[in-house]
Design a protein around this motif. Structure first.
Motif, PDB file in Angstrom:
ATOM      1  N   TYR A  29       0.864  -1.183   0.000  1.00 23.56           N
ATOM      2  CA  TYR A  29       0.000   0.000   0.000  1.00 23.56           C
ATOM      3  C   TYR A  29       0.898   1.229   0.000  1.00 23.56           C
ATOM      4  N   ALA A  34       2.097  -4.518   3.262  1.00 27.02           N
ATOM      5  CA  ALA A  34       1.191  -5.234   4.163  1.00 27.02           C
ATOM      6  C   ALA A  34       1.462  -6.736   4.137  1.00 27.02           C
ATOM      7  N   GLY A  53       0.000 -10.537  15.116  1.00 31.46           N
ATOM      8  CA  GLY A  53      -0.395  -9.343  15.848  1.00 31.46           C
ATOM      9  C   GLY A  53      -1.151  -8.363  14.953  1.00 31.46           C
ATOM     10  N   ASN A  54      -1.630  -7.281  15.542  1.00 28.82           N
ATOM     11  CA  ASN A  54      -2.336  -6.253  14.768  1.00 28.82           C
ATOM     12  C   ASN A  54      -1.425  -5.744  13.657  1.00 28.82           C
ATOM     13  N   GLY A  55      -1.976  -5.691  12.444  1.00 26.74           N
ATOM     14  CA  GLY A  55      -1.210  -5.178  11.311  1.00 26.74           C
ATOM     15  C   GLY A  55      -0.260  -6.171  10.690  1.00 26.74           C
ATOM     16  N   ALA A  56      -0.359  -7.457  11.081  1.00 23.60           N
ATOM     17  CA  ALA A  56       0.573  -8.462  10.548  1.00 23.60           C
ATOM     18  C   ALA A  56       0.297  -8.797   9.086  1.00 23.60           C
ATOM     19  N   GLY A  57      -0.927  -8.519   8.617  1.00 23.58           N
ATOM     20  CA  GLY A  57      -1.234  -8.786   7.208  1.00 23.58           C
ATOM     21  C   GLY A  57      -2.297  -9.860   6.991  1.00 23.58           C
ATOM     22  N   LYS A  58      -2.972 -10.278   8.045  1.00 20.50           N
ATOM     23  CA  LYS A  58      -3.945 -11.384   7.938  1.00 20.50           C
ATOM     24  C   LYS A  58      -5.152 -10.990   7.076  1.00 20.50           C
ATOM     25  N   THR A  59      -5.755  -9.841   7.406  1.00 16.27           N
ATOM     26  CA  THR A  59      -6.956  -9.433   6.673  1.00 16.27           C
ATOM     27  C   THR A  59      -6.627  -9.176   5.208  1.00 16.27           C
ATOM     28  N   THR A  60      -5.475  -8.572   4.947  1.00 14.18           N
ATOM     29  CA  THR A  60      -5.071  -8.309   3.564  1.00 14.18           C
ATOM     30  C   THR A  60      -4.889  -9.620   2.802  1.00 14.18           C
ATOM     31  N   TYR A 100     -15.332  -6.534   9.292  1.00 10.39           N
ATOM     32  CA  TYR A 100     -15.053  -5.242   8.656  1.00 10.39           C
ATOM     33  C   TYR A 100     -15.905  -5.004   7.417  1.00 10.39           C
ATOM     34  N   GLU A 174     -11.696 -13.328  12.245  1.00  2.19           N
ATOM     35  CA  GLU A 174     -12.125 -13.140  13.640  1.00  2.19           C
ATOM     36  C   GLU A 174     -13.632 -13.410  13.817  1.00  2.19           C
ATOM     37  N   HIS A 207      -7.537 -13.875  16.951  1.00  2.19           N
ATOM     38  CA  HIS A 207      -6.656 -13.511  18.063  1.00  2.19           C
ATOM     39  C   HIS A 207      -6.950 -14.380  19.275  1.00  2.19           C
TER      40      HIS A 207
HETATM   41  N1  LIG Z   1      -6.627  -0.282   2.515  1.00  2.00           N
HETATM   42  C1  LIG Z   1      -5.441  -0.076   3.081  1.00  2.00           C
HETATM   43  N2  LIG Z   1      -4.684   0.981   2.720  1.00  2.00           N
HETATM   44  C2  LIG Z   1      -3.469   1.184   3.245  1.00  2.00           C
HETATM   45  N3  LIG Z   1      -2.910   0.381   4.187  1.00  2.00           N
HETATM   46  C3  LIG Z   1      -3.616  -0.677   4.589  1.00  2.00           C
HETATM   47  C4  LIG Z   1      -4.914  -0.974   4.065  1.00  2.00           C
HETATM   48  N4  LIG Z   1      -5.363  -2.112   4.647  1.00  2.00           N
HETATM   49  C5  LIG Z   1      -4.404  -2.496   5.504  1.00  2.00           C
HETATM   50  N5  LIG Z   1      -3.359  -1.649   5.471  1.00  2.00           N
HETATM   51  C6  LIG Z   1      -2.115  -1.766   6.246  1.00  2.00           C
HETATM   52  O1  LIG Z   1      -1.572  -3.038   5.964  1.00  2.00           O
HETATM   53  C7  LIG Z   1      -1.015  -3.624   7.136  1.00  2.00           C
HETATM   54  C8  LIG Z   1      -1.658  -4.976   7.374  1.00  2.00           C
HETATM   55  O2  LIG Z   1      -3.015  -4.774   7.738  1.00  2.00           O
HETATM   56  P1  LIG Z   1      -4.033  -5.976   7.938  1.00  2.00           P
HETATM   57  O3  LIG Z   1      -5.378  -5.392   8.191  1.00  2.00           O
HETATM   58  O4  LIG Z   1      -3.897  -6.935   6.823  1.00  2.00           O
HETATM   59  O5  LIG Z   1      -3.460  -6.659   9.266  1.00  2.00           O
HETATM   60  P2  LIG Z   1      -4.128  -7.717  10.265  1.00  2.00           P
HETATM   61  O6  LIG Z   1      -3.100  -8.754  10.538  1.00  2.00           O
HETATM   62  O7  LIG Z   1      -5.423  -8.183   9.722  1.00  2.00           O
HETATM   63  O8  LIG Z   1      -4.348  -6.832  11.560  1.00  2.00           O
HETATM   64  P3  LIG Z   1      -5.470  -6.891  12.731  1.00  2.00           P
HETATM   65  O9  LIG Z   1      -5.151  -8.069  13.585  1.00  2.00           O
HETATM   66  O10 LIG Z   1      -5.252  -5.601  13.442  1.00  2.00           O
HETATM   67  O11 LIG Z   1      -6.827  -6.982  12.076  1.00  2.00           O
HETATM   68  C9  LIG Z   1      -1.243  -2.621   8.256  1.00  2.00           C
HETATM   69  O12 LIG Z   1      -0.056  -1.880   8.427  1.00  2.00           O
HETATM   70  C10 LIG Z   1      -2.359  -1.743   7.733  1.00  2.00           C
HETATM   71  O13 LIG Z   1      -2.252  -0.431   8.249  1.00  2.00           O
END
Ligand SMILES: Nc1ncnc2c1ncn2[C@@H]1O[C@H](COP(=O)(O)OP(=O)(O)OP(=O)(O)O)[C@@H](O)[C@H]1O
Length: 270
Positions: A29, A34, A53-60, A100, A174, A207
């Motif tokens: 991004y 990510a 952890g938060n922001g690890a990249g799972k949702t992406t 989300y 989640e 989590h």
């Molecule tokens: N649409 C977006 N635009 C820019 N950055 C993004 C976007 N979506 C996610 N990110 C960034 O990508 C990284 C990974 O985010 P992601 O949501 O995949 O993590 P996660 O492991 O699912 O976190 P969480 O446990 O907090 O849900 C984070 O740094 C986030 O800020």
């Protein structure tokens, strides 16, 4: 739990094709990377936990598997189809739940399930919705606007939406967040039942370590967009010398207790 198709209908398992194959997947991004070159494949019928952890990249990662987010590079194949290019070939065979992604809030629960059921081409939709409502304790909520439900009730509706087409691949982000412990436990039981009856492949970002230990036969741990570790819960406990996944998670998150060289080989030999 309701199933619209028979477990043996899974083409993926019949042909030996992995349900999901991710190869050197990257998502960058504007704000940074990510997902940073991850590869894994999920055999049909497996249940895999995606931790980090938060922001690890799972949702992406899940969004790229769904074909909702375009990878910067690398490939994702789902049930043999390249995502997102060929997603219309397989969308009816997969589904997801994410806190989300909101459903239209003014529509009643029944209307929402009807819209999504039609999108997925579900036959006998009224019967399917009635069974799902009974299974997920939604009967009294069916004619209420989705926006007026509590967070926990919305989560149950989101799960019903995720199961409306009896998907052979189920992606869960989640799935028990915001549920009280009793309801969360009940939902986990429903997911176990669904997996058994449908033979579904499940990828579950969570989590909740107890949830992952209970449901998953494999765990992938992400950190800063990369795969930090990958194994069965038992193998991970042995590798880190820990008694539960929460301790393993903390070791990985804090960079402690890294597996020693030769551990994997010793494990393989056991
Ligand atoms: N649409 C977006 N635009 C820019 N950055 C993004 C976007 N979506 C996610 N990110 C960034 O990508 C990284 C990974 O985010 P992601 O949501 O995949 O993590 P996660 O492991 O699912 O976190 P969480 O446990 O907090 O849900 C984070 O740094 C986030 O800020």
């Amino acid at each position: 739990m309701t199933t619209a198709r028979t477990p043996s209908a899974s083409t993926a398992s019949a042909s030996g094709t992995p349900a999901v194959a991710v190869d050197r997947l990257v998502k960058i991004y504007k704000g940074g990377t990510a997902v940073d070159g991850i590869s894994f494949s999920l055999p049909a019928g497996s249940v895999t936990g995606l931790l980090g952890g938060n922001g690890a990249g799972k949702t992406t990662t899940i969004a790229m598997i769904m074909g909702l987010v375009m990878p910067t590079s690398g490939t994702v194949r789902v049930l043999g189809a390249e995502m997102p290019r060929q997603r219309y070939r397989v969308l009816e065979r997969m589904n997801f739940e994410s806190p989300y992604v909101e459903m239209p809030l003014r529509l009643t629960v029944r209307q929402n399930l009807t819209v999504f059921g039609k999108l997925y081409g579900v036959a006998d939709l009224d019967v399917v919705i009635a069974r799902l409502a009974a299974d997920l304790d939604l009967v009294d909520l069916l004619d209420r606007p989705t926006g007026k439900l509590s967070a926990g009730q919305k989560t149950r509706v989101a799960l019903a939406k995720a199961l409306v087409n009896a998907p052979e691949l189920l992606l869960l982000d989640e799935p028990t967040a915001s549920l009280d412990p009793d309801t969360a436990d009940w939902i986990r039981g429903r997911l176990e039942q669904y997996r058994e009856r449908r033979g579904a492949t499940i990828l579950l970002a969570s989590h909740n370590m107890g949830e992952v230990e209970r449901l998953c036969d494999r765990v992938i741990i992400m950190k800063r967009g990369r795969i930090e570790d990958d194994g069965t819960p038992a193998a991970l406990l042995a590798r880190y010398g820990r008694s539960n996944l929460e301790e393993v998670f903390l070791d990985v998150a804090r960079g402690r207790g890294e597996p020693q060289e030769g551990d994997a080989a010793r494990e393989a030999a056991q």
